[in-house]
Design a protein around this motif. Structure first.
Motif, mmCIF file in Angstrom:
data_model
loop_
_atom_site.group_PDB
_atom_site.id
_atom_site.type_symbol
_atom_site.label_atom_id
_atom_site.label_comp_id
_atom_site.label_asym_id
_atom_site.label_seq_id
_atom_site.Cartn_x
_atom_site.Cartn_y
_atom_site.Cartn_z
ATOM 1 N N PHE A 6 0.827 -1.207 0.000
ATOM 2 C CA PHE A 6 0.000 0.000 0.000
ATOM 3 C C PHE A 6 0.868 1.268 0.000
ATOM 4 O O PHE A 6 0.636 2.207 -0.758
ATOM 5 C CB PHE A 6 -0.925 -0.018 1.224
ATOM 6 N N MET A 7 1.911 1.303 0.837
ATOM 7 C CA MET A 7 2.768 2.490 0.907
ATOM 8 C C MET A 7 3.601 2.654 -0.369
ATOM 9 O O MET A 7 3.965 3.771 -0.732
ATOM 10 C CB MET A 7 3.696 2.392 2.113
ATOM 11 N N TYR A 52 2.633 2.208 -3.560
ATOM 12 C CA TYR A 52 1.951 2.981 -4.601
ATOM 13 C C TYR A 52 1.372 4.282 -4.065
ATOM 14 O O TYR A 52 0.971 5.142 -4.830
ATOM 15 C CB TYR A 52 0.877 2.151 -5.297
ATOM 16 N N THR A 53 1.333 4.435 -2.751
ATOM 17 C CA THR A 53 0.839 5.691 -2.192
ATOM 18 C C THR A 53 1.967 6.710 -2.037
ATOM 19 O O THR A 53 1.847 7.859 -2.482
ATOM 20 C CB THR A 53 0.169 5.437 -0.830
ATOM 21 N N THR A 73 3.275 8.410 -5.116
ATOM 22 C CA THR A 73 2.257 9.232 -5.810
ATOM 23 C C THR A 73 1.661 8.524 -7.006
ATOM 24 O O THR A 73 1.118 9.184 -7.898
ATOM 25 C CB THR A 73 2.835 10.594 -6.242
ATOM 26 N N GLY A 102 -0.812 6.149 -6.719
ATOM 27 C CA GLY A 102 -2.239 6.138 -6.400
ATOM 28 C C GLY A 102 -2.991 5.030 -7.097
ATOM 29 O O GLY A 102 -3.967 5.256 -7.807
ATOM 30 N N GLY A 157 -5.007 2.780 -5.909
ATOM 31 C CA GLY A 157 -6.406 2.796 -5.477
ATOM 32 C C GLY A 157 -6.938 1.500 -4.935
ATOM 33 O O GLY A 157 -8.111 1.402 -4.559
ATOM 34 N N ARG A 203 -6.511 6.395 8.423
ATOM 35 C CA ARG A 203 -6.516 7.501 7.449
ATOM 36 C C ARG A 203 -5.601 8.641 7.904
ATOM 37 O O ARG A 203 -4.882 9.247 7.092
ATOM 38 C CB ARG A 203 -7.951 7.999 7.254
ATOM 39 N N VAL A 256 -2.006 7.484 7.327
ATOM 40 C CA VAL A 256 -1.641 7.512 5.901
ATOM 41 C C VAL A 256 -1.424 8.940 5.437
ATOM 42 O O VAL A 256 -0.515 9.233 4.649
ATOM 43 C CB VAL A 256 -2.708 6.804 5.063
ATOM 44 N N THR A 257 -2.301 9.858 5.946
ATOM 45 C CA THR A 257 -2.143 11.272 5.563
ATOM 46 C C THR A 257 -0.778 11.793 5.998
ATOM 47 O O THR A 257 -0.064 12.456 5.227
ATOM 48 C CB THR A 257 -3.254 12.115 6.177
ATOM 49 N N ILE A 311 1.924 10.313 3.813
ATOM 50 C CA ILE A 311 2.000 10.906 2.465
ATOM 51 C C ILE A 311 2.790 12.204 2.500
ATOM 52 O O ILE A 311 3.696 12.440 1.681
ATOM 53 C CB ILE A 311 0.599 11.122 1.897
#
Length: 579
Positions: A86-87, A89-90, A93, A95, A97, A108, A111-112, A115
C-alpha cells in the motif's frame, strides 16, 4: 662561412638511450579517489536515502499496528507485506487505489501523515540529486571515468596530446586527417568543450585535467600498451617540463616531443632525453637565416613541412648582405639576434620602448614585441621609411593573419604554427624528419632540381610523405617477383593500368640495411626488406599498394607483359605457350 642552421642538426634534440641503474620501474598511476563517481553519489545521497528509508519503514510499521475493519465490521490488521504494498503505490504518488479493507479514522490520519512525510523526503532526495548532477566535481568524475573506459578500449597505437591550444588543435586536425588516433588532456574547460565542435572524423577521448599531474597522464593512457608517444604542447614551459619528466621516469620507452620557449627550461628537458624539444623562437631564427642565405632551400623546406595540400609558397630573391634591425622583446629577440649574427650578418638591436627604430640603410627589420598591433604598426612605419626593407613580424595570435597578409609581410612568425609544423614533420612519418634534415644541408641548386621534379610529378600542392615497405607482409607479390625477376624503383612507381604513365610520386629516401640513400635514382634495383619514402601528390601510394598484392600487376609494371590475373588462367596460358 659555416651555416648556423647546422647548429640545429648538431644539438642533442634526438633521443639518447641511457641505462641508469639507480632508477627503478614504477607503475603509471591511474587512480584518483576524488574522481570516483560512485563514491560521490553514495556520499552525497546518503542522508536523503536514509531519510526515505526511515519514512517508509515508520509508515509501514504504523499501518501494521493500527487496526482496520473488514466487511463484517470486525477489527483486522494489515500484514507487513500488505502495508508495504500500500505504501509503495501511495508514497510514490502512483495512487493505484486498491484497498485491502475499509480504513478506520486512525489509519486515514496515519496515511495522511505518511504521504506528507514521503513528499518531503522525495523533494529532499530529488533536490539533492539535481544538485549533485550540476556539481562540477561530480561531472568531472563522470567524465574521468568515461575517458578512462574509452582509453582502455583502444586497440591501436595512439598519441597523447597534452595542450589543446592553437598548436595542439592544428596537430590534432592533421592527425585526424591521417586517421591517427589520439587522446587530449588540457586543464582549460573551454578548450575541451571546443574539441567536440571541431568536426573531427573520430570523437577523441578528452580529459580536463592538469597534465603536470602524473595521474592525469595515466588516465589518458600513458601506461597503455598502445601509447606510441606524448606531445607536450601546452603554453607553460614548466608544465611541458613536468610532462617530459613523467614520461621519461614512468615510460622511458615512449617518445615525447615537447614545446619550450626558454632555453634554460629546454636544457632541463634534455636531461630527460626527450625525442625532440622545439624552441619556436630559436627555430624561427634559423629559418630566417635560411631565407636570407638560401631562399630556394627555404621555399622547399617550408612547403614540405606545411600541411598536405598547402600551396607552394612564392620564391623569394636572395637578399643582399647588410644590416638587420631587431626590435623585439624577451627571449625571442635574443634567439633571432644570435642566429643572424652567427650567419655573419650585422645586427642592430633596438629597445621597443624607444619607439619606431631607425631603419635607414638597413636591409631587414624584425618586429617582435609582445603585441601584434605594435609589430604591424612598426612594420608599416619602417616600410614608409625604407620601401625595399625585408619585414619579419612576430604574430602571437592567429586572428591577425589577415592583417599581415594585407601588409604583404615577407616573413611572419607565429609560434603555435611553427610548433605544429615541426611536430607534425616528426610524427606523421618518423623517417620524414631525417629527409628534412638532409634538405637543410643542401644548397639552392640541389633544392631547385628537387622542387622542379616535385612540381612536375605532384603539382604545386604539398605532397604527403608515405613510407613503402618491401616485405613479405606488406608487399607479398613484389617479394615473390624479386625471387625470379628484376624490379626497379621506377617500375614500382608505374601506373598498374598503364605502365608508361608514372604515378604522381617522387622517391626521396631509400632505407636499406640501416643505410640511407637520399633522392635515389628511378633505375635503382629494389631488394626485399627495403623501405622507400615517397612524396605522394595524389593516390600513388594506393596504386602501389594494389600492385604489391597482385602478381600480374607486378609482372606488368616490371616487364610490360600483360598476363592473366588468376592462377588458372596463368596455368592455361603457360600450357598454350609451351605448345
Amino acid at each position: 662561412m659555416g651555416n648556423p642552421l647546422l647548429l640545429l642538426l648538431t644539438r642533442p634534440w634526438s633521443r639518447q638511450s641511457r641505462a641508469d641503474t639507480r632508477r627503478r620501474p614504477v607503475a603509471v598511476p591511474t587512480e584518483a579517489p576524488s574522481t570516483d563517481a560512485i563514491f560521490l553519489v553514495l556520499r552525497r545521497m546518503r542522508a536523503p536515502l536514509v531519510l526515505l528509508v526511515v519514512i517508509f519503514a515508520v509508515s509501514v510499521a504504523g499501518l501494521t499496528l493500527i487496526p482496520g475493519v473488514d466487511g463484517a465490521g470486525q477489527p483486522v490488521r494489515m500484514t507487513v507485506f500488505d502495508a508495504f504494498y500500500f505504501m509503495s503505490y501511495t508514497a510514490t504518488t502512483i495512487g493505484f487505489g486498491e484497498l485491502p479493507h475499509a480504513f478506520t479514522t486512525g489509519q486515514r490520519m496515519w496515511v495522511t501523515l505518511s504521504i506528507y512525510a514521503s513528499v518531503v523526503g522525495w523533494a529532499y532526495t530529488i533536490g539533492t540529486l539535481f544538485a549533485l548532477l550540476q556539481d562540477e566535481g561530480f561531472r568531472q568524475a563522470v567524465l574521468v571515468q568515461r575517458v578512462r573506459r574509452r582509453v582502455r578500449r583502444l586497440d591501436e597505437p595512439f598519441l597523447v596530446v597534452a595542450g589543446y591550444g592553437h598548436a595542439g588543435e592544428q596537430v590534432c586536425r592533421a592527425l585526424d586527417d591521417a586517421r591517427r588516433r589520439f587522446v587530449v588532456v588540457d586543464e582549460d574547460h573551454d578548450r575541451i568543450d571546443s574539441l567536440a565542435a571541431h568536426q573531427l572524423t573520430v570523437d577523441p577521448p578528452a580529459l580536463r585535467a592538469d597534465a603536470r599531474n602524473p595521474t592525469a597522464l595515466g588516465m589518458v593512457g600513458l601506461g597503455h600498451r598502445h601509447c606510441s608517444g606524448v606531445l607536450a604542447l601546452t603554453d607553460d614551459d614548466e608544465a611541458n617540463l613536468a610532462i617530459v619528466m613523467t614520461v621519461s621516469l614512468l615510460r622511458p620507452e615512449v617518445p615525447v616531443i615537447a614545446r619550450c620557449g626558454e632555453r634554460a627550461v629546454a636544457d632541463r628537458m634534455l636531461d630527460f632525453s626527450p625525442a625532440t624539444v622545439i624552441n619556436p623562437g630559436d627555430v624561427y631564427g634559423a629559418y630566417l637565416t635560411l631565407a636570407v642565405q638560401r631562399p630556394l632551400t627555404y621555399q622547399l623546406l617550408t612547403w614540405l613541412m606545411s600541411l598536405p595540400g598547402s600551396p607552394l609558397p612564392p620564391e623569394r630573391q636572395r637578399l643582399a648582405a647588410g644590416r638587420w634591425v631587431v626590435c623585439a622583446d624577451g627571449q625571442f629577440g635574443v634567439e633571432v639576434t644570435n642566429d643572424l649574427r652567427a650567419a655573419g650578418l650585422e645586427v642592430t638591436t633596438v629597445d621597443p620602448a624607444g619607439g619606431n627604430p631607425d631603419v635607414r640603410g638597413a636591409v631587414g627589420l624584425v618586429a617582435g614585441t609582445e603585441h601584434d598591433a605594435t609589430n604591424l604598426a612598426m612594420a608599416e612605419h619602417a616600410r614608409q621609411e625604407n620601401p625595399g626593407l625585408v619585414l619579419s613580424v612576430r604574430q602571437r595570435t592567429h586572428s591577425n593573419a589577415a592583417l599581415a597578409q594585407a601588409l604583404n609581410i615577407d616573413s611572419v612568425y607565429v609560434p603555435t604554427e611553427l610548433v605544429a609544423r615541426e611536430t607534425l614533420s616528426r610524427i606523421m612519418t618518423p623517417v620524414y624528419s631525417t629527409f628534412l634534415d638532409h634538405v637543410l644541408r643542401q644548397d639552392d641548386a640541389w633544392s631547385r632540381v628537387l622542387l622542379e621534379r616535385l612540381v612536375e610529378r605532384c603539382g604545386d600542392r604539398t605532397p604527403t610523405p608515405e613510407l613503402i615497405r618491401i616485405t613479405p607482409r606488406e608487399a607479398p607479390s613484389v617479394v615473390r617477383w624479386m625471387r625470379r625477376g628484376h624490379l626497379t624503383l621506377g617500375d614500382l612507381l608505374r601506373d598498374p593500368d598503364a605502365r608508361e604513365r608514372p604515378l604522381p610520386a617522387v622517391p626521396v629516401l631509400l632505407l636499406r640495411d640501416g643505410a640511407s640513400t637520399f633522392t635515389p635514382a628511378l633505375d635503382e634495383p629494389l631488394r626485399p626488406g627495403d623501405s622507400v619514402l615517397v612524396l605522394d601528390g595524389g593516390s600513388a601510394t594506393a596504386a602501389v599498394s594494389a600492385t604489391s598484392y597482385d602478381d600480374a600487376a607486378v609482372e606488368y609494371v616490371a616487364t610490360g607483359r600483360e598476363v592473366p590475373s588468376t592462377w588458372l588462367w596463368r596455368l592455361l596460358s603457360r600450357s598454350t605457350s609451351v605448345r
